[in-house]
Motif scaffolding. Structure first.
Motif, PDB file in Angstrom:
ATOM      1  N   ILE A 123       1.215  26.881  74.334  1.00  0.00           N
ATOM      2  CA  ILE A 123       2.500  27.367  74.886  1.00  0.00           C
ATOM      3  C   ILE A 123       2.270  27.928  76.361  1.00  0.00           C
ATOM      4  N   LEU A 124       1.234  28.450  76.571  1.00  0.00           N
ATOM      5  CA  LEU A 124       0.806  28.910  77.887  1.00  0.00           C
ATOM      6  C   LEU A 124       0.494  27.667  78.737  1.00  0.00           C
ATOM      7  N   ILE A 125      -0.187  26.470  78.207  1.00  0.00           N
ATOM      8  CA  ILE A 125      -0.423  25.148  79.063  1.00  0.00           C
ATOM      9  C   ILE A 125       1.136  24.697  79.446  1.00  0.00           C
ATOM     10  N   SER A 126       1.857  24.604  78.510  1.00  0.00           N
ATOM     11  CA  SER A 126       3.372  24.091  78.605  1.00  0.00           C
ATOM     12  C   SER A 126       4.045  24.998  79.524  1.00  0.00           C
ATOM     13  N   SER A 127       3.760  26.146  79.546  1.00  0.00           N
ATOM     14  CA  SER A 127       4.354  27.106  80.560  1.00  0.00           C
ATOM     15  C   SER A 127       4.150  26.942  81.938  1.00  0.00           C
ATOM     16  N   LYS A 128       2.654  26.318  82.138  1.00  0.00           N
ATOM     17  CA  LYS A 128       2.343  26.002  83.614  1.00  0.00           C
ATOM     18  C   LYS A 128       3.004  24.556  84.037  1.00  0.00           C
ATOM     19  N   PHE A 129       3.161  23.629  83.124  1.00  0.00           N
ATOM     20  CA  PHE A 129       3.762  22.364  83.384  1.00  0.00           C
ATOM     21  C   PHE A 129       5.372  22.693  83.579  1.00  0.00           C
ATOM     22  N   ILE A 130       5.962  23.458  82.821  1.00  0.00           N
ATOM     23  CA  ILE A 130       7.212  23.699  82.974  1.00  0.00           C
ATOM     24  C   ILE A 130       7.502  24.408  84.366  1.00  0.00           C
ATOM     25  N   TYR A 131       6.545  25.251  84.818  1.00  0.00           N
ATOM     26  CA  TYR A 131       6.650  25.822  86.176  1.00  0.00           C
ATOM     27  C   TYR A 131       6.913  24.847  87.225  1.00  0.00           C
ATOM     28  N   TYR A 132       6.231  23.687  86.977  1.00  0.00           N
ATOM     29  CA  TYR A 132       6.359  22.664  88.049  1.00  0.00           C
ATOM     30  C   TYR A 132       7.739  22.034  88.225  1.00  0.00           C
ATOM     31  N   PHE A 133       8.304  22.153  87.222  1.00  0.00           N
ATOM     32  CA  PHE A 133       9.904  21.490  87.083  1.00  0.00           C
ATOM     33  C   PHE A 133      10.421  22.146  88.056  1.00  0.00           C
ATOM     34  N   PHE A 134      10.083  23.472  88.613  1.00  0.00           N
ATOM     35  CA  PHE A 134      10.989  24.424  89.405  1.00  0.00           C
ATOM     36  C   PHE A 134      10.563  24.315  90.767  1.00  0.00           C
ATOM     37  N   GLU A 135       9.546  23.471  91.098  1.00  0.00           N
ATOM     38  CA  GLU A 135       8.704  23.522  92.307  1.00  0.00           C
ATOM     39  C   GLU A 135       9.176  22.045  92.818  1.00  0.00           C
ATOM     40  N   LYS A 136       9.837  22.203  94.149  1.00  0.00           N
ATOM     41  CA  LYS A 136      10.103  20.933  94.717  1.00  0.00           C
ATOM     42  C   LYS A 136       9.153  20.026  95.018  1.00  0.00           C
ATOM     43  N   LYS A 137       7.945  20.317  95.229  1.00  0.00           N
ATOM     44  CA  LYS A 137       7.045  19.252  95.568  1.00  0.00           C
ATOM     45  C   LYS A 137       6.522  18.352  94.627  1.00  0.00           C
ATOM     46  N   TYR A 138       6.975  18.772  93.130  1.00  0.00           N
ATOM     47  CA  TYR A 138       6.604  18.170  91.735  1.00  0.00           C
ATOM     48  C   TYR A 138       7.679  17.239  91.342  1.00  0.00           C
ATOM     49  N   LYS A 139       9.038  17.273  92.117  1.00  0.00           N
ATOM     50  CA  LYS A 139       9.963  16.358  91.853  1.00  0.00           C
ATOM     51  C   LYS A 139       9.743  14.994  91.472  1.00  0.00           C
ATOM     52  N   PRO A 140       8.803  14.147  92.070  1.00  0.00           N
ATOM     53  CA  PRO A 140       8.567  13.011  92.263  1.00  0.00           C
ATOM     54  C   PRO A 140       7.764  12.850  90.848  1.00  0.00           C
ATOM     55  N   ILE A 141       7.064  13.339  90.060  1.00  0.00           N
ATOM     56  CA  ILE A 141       6.678  13.323  88.969  1.00  0.00           C
ATOM     57  C   ILE A 141       7.175  13.808  87.824  1.00  0.00           C
ATOM     58  N   THR A 142       8.560  14.287  87.786  1.00  0.00           N
ATOM     59  CA  THR A 142       9.249  14.720  86.881  1.00  0.00           C
ATOM     60  C   THR A 142       8.998  13.936  85.442  1.00  0.00           C
ATOM     61  N   LEU A 143       9.119  12.601  85.510  1.00  0.00           N
ATOM     62  CA  LEU A 143       9.093  11.656  84.203  1.00  0.00           C
ATOM     63  C   LEU A 143       7.331  12.147  83.531  1.00  0.00           C
ATOM     64  N   GLU A 144       6.393  12.261  84.543  1.00  0.00           N
ATOM     65  CA  GLU A 144       4.966  12.246  83.964  1.00  0.00           C
ATOM     66  C   GLU A 144       5.016  13.644  83.343  1.00  0.00           C
ATOM     67  N   LEU A 145       5.761  14.719  84.051  1.00  0.00           N
ATOM     68  CA  LEU A 145       5.589  16.122  83.364  1.00  0.00           C
ATOM     69  C   LEU A 145       6.183  16.187  81.934  1.00  0.00           C
ATOM     70  N   ILE A 146       7.268  15.139  81.814  1.00  0.00           N
ATOM     71  CA  ILE A 146       8.066  15.049  80.776  1.00  0.00           C
ATOM     72  C   ILE A 146       7.142  14.640  79.690  1.00  0.00           C
ATOM     73  N   CYS A 147       6.582  13.437  79.900  1.00  0.00           N
ATOM     74  CA  CYS A 147       5.467  12.998  79.116  1.00  0.00           C
ATOM     75  C   CYS A 147       4.278  13.965  78.592  1.00  0.00           C
ATOM     76  N   ILE A 148       3.928  14.865  79.724  1.00  0.00           N
ATOM     77  CA  ILE A 148       3.014  15.942  79.057  1.00  0.00           C
ATOM     78  C   ILE A 148       3.638  16.902  78.173  1.00  0.00           C
ATOM     79  N   LEU A 149       4.606  17.395  78.377  1.00  0.00           N
ATOM     80  CA  LEU A 149       5.280  18.333  77.564  1.00  0.00           C
ATOM     81  C   LEU A 149       5.577  17.733  76.063  1.00  0.00           C
ATOM     82  N   LEU A 150       5.906  16.418  75.997  1.00  0.00           N
ATOM     83  CA  LEU A 150       6.329  15.920  74.720  1.00  0.00           C
ATOM     84  C   LEU A 150       4.752  16.089  73.966  1.00  0.00           C
ATOM     85  N   GLY A 151       3.920  15.490  74.918  1.00  0.00           N
ATOM     86  CA  GLY A 151       2.329  15.532  74.094  1.00  0.00           C
ATOM     87  C   GLY A 151       1.932  16.860  73.728  1.00  0.00           C
TER      88      GLY A 151
END
Length: 443
Positions: free
Chosen positions: A226-254
């Protein structure tokens, strides 16, 4: 001394295993993950590996073939990239060195203590032993509480089976690795100097670590993922990570797929996270479809496996009795749950610090999406815990004393997002106001 050497070799072995497939990621031009840190990449690797181990266990594939394949691929891609390696370009990552140091220290403590928690010696150890003795997944039906997920114990078995020595605790060092990695991962979000982030990581370890967590219990895995998922969820709210939103979704689903097979309540926690992300983040249609379809697929696979083995969850409810509870008995249960909820929240240093910060930020400043996300999850999380104990047919107080503290611990790391949010966003405005006041005084 030889035992310490065995621990160091085991940590090196785990590090090598968790370093793949980073090599592929770093050499592939199609994958846009250059913004990820070393810790992020190792986190992705362990998510990938543990999902592989999950399907290995469900399909009754001999895990040694997975190990052989991993080692062959690591050697192969290391050989391919050897020419690109330059010693002069090698930089010392002090943050990662401190991480490894804490893994070593905690691993030595585990080797020194060597006792199982109550649930570990009655449930979890036997699940790990089942796989260690080359028994199949369906053989777990011969043990108590088959409806308890097995993935955490399969990870335990995997690193126990393929350790240099046959000491059981060497398998649990993988838990230590994941735990420390998750803490250094979330503190990496802090926009502070490296030594300040290290201080925060050390404080988090001191406020959460005790041997009981690593005595074979699975709660520490839920906490860590849950702590690791919180790290990647935080990226969703950072503009510089917008281009890799789909990759972040795949990580969260994993991560979601892993948590569903570690503990039953983790199934709810992870879907609360995905739901809150869905309603608070401005995801495009394609990403929303991937998120929903992925979540439903994870749920479908779990239902399919349990149906195939004719397994029913046994959460301790009898709804015909549950909904016939006397009104005064319901009030009494509510008071008991509320009392112990307050007690255990105040006993957990993370809650004691983060919840007041979350309330302060929500009241003092204009509410941002990440603050809404944290608040929504908190509401769902505490409501779920409340309802679970409210509708238990057994002695509620006994159940609470046995498990509530550990259940609260499982999601406690998530609320560190409120500290990250405050330091990275709201402290800037606070500093700006102070600077303006100082300039006014000088004038």
């Amino acid at each position: 001394m030889s035992e310490i050497l065995g621990i160091l070799i085991q940590i090196l072995f785990i590090l090598i295993i968790f370093s793949f497939p980073t090599i592929i990621f770093t050499t592939s031009k199609r994958l846009n993950i250059s913004q990820f840190s070393l810790i992020d990449k190792i986190s992705i690797n362990l998510i990938f590996l543990i999902n592989i181990l999950l399907f290995t266990s469900l399909l009754n594939i001999d895990s040694k073939y997975i190990l052989y394949l991993y080692m062959i691929l690591i050697i192969f891609f290391s050989f391919i990239n050897f020419k690109k390696f330059r010693i002069k370009n090698l930089k010392i990552d002090y943050y990662f060195i401190i991480l490894l140091l804490f893994i070593i220290l905690i691993s030595i403590d585990i080797a020194h203590e060597l006792y199982f928690g109550w649930d570990a010696k009655t449930i979890w150890f036997f699940k790990a032993l089942n796989f260690y003795q080359n028994q199949k997944f369906e053989n777990l039906k011969n043990f108590a509480v088959f409806d308890y997920p097995h993935l955490g114990t399969y990870v335990w078995y995997f690193f126990w089976k393929y350790s240099l020595n046959s000491f059981e605790y060497l398998g649990r060092i993988a838990y230590v690795f994941i735990y420390v990695l998750s803490i250094f991962s979330i503190t990496e979000c802090l926009k502070l100097r490296i030594y300040e982030r290290i201080i925060f990581a050390i404080l988090l370890i001191f406020s959460t670590y005790n041997y009981e967590l690593f005595s074979g219990l699975q709660d520490v895995l839920v906490f860590s993922f849950i702590l690791i998922s919180s790290k990647f969820i935080y990226y969703f709210f950072e503009k510089k990570y917008k281009p890799i939103t789909l990759e972040l979704i795949c990580i969260l689903l994993g991560i979601a797929n892993i948590l569903c097979w570690v503990k039953n309540e983790a199934l709810f926690f992870v879907f609360f996270l995905l739901f809150c992300l869905f309603i608070t983040n401005n995801l495009n249609s394609k990403t929303k479809i991937v998120l929903v379809v992925g979540a439903l697929t994870i749920l479908f696979i779990r239902i399919l496996v349990f149906s195939f083995y004719e397994t029913e969850l046994n959460p301790g409810y009898q709804f015909d009795k549950t909904f016939n509870i006397d009104f005064f008995e319901l009030i009494n249960k509510t008071k008991i749950i509320f009392f112990y909820l307050i007690i255990y929240l105040t006993q957990n240093p993370i809650y004691f610090l983060t919840l007041p910060v979350l309330v302060y930020v929500s009241y003092k400043y204009r509410m941002k999406d990440i603050t809404k996300f944290t608040l929504y999850f908190m509401i769902l999380n505490f409501s779920f815990i409340y309802v679970v104990y409210l509708f238990k047919i057994d002695d509620v107080e006994t159940q609470i004393r046995h498990s509530m503290k550990r259940v609260l611990f499982e999601t406690s790391g998530f609320y560190f997002l409120s500290i990250v949010n405050f330091i990275n966003n709201y402290s800037d405005s606070f500093n700006f106001k102070n600077l303006s006041r100082n300039k006014t005084k000088k004038i």
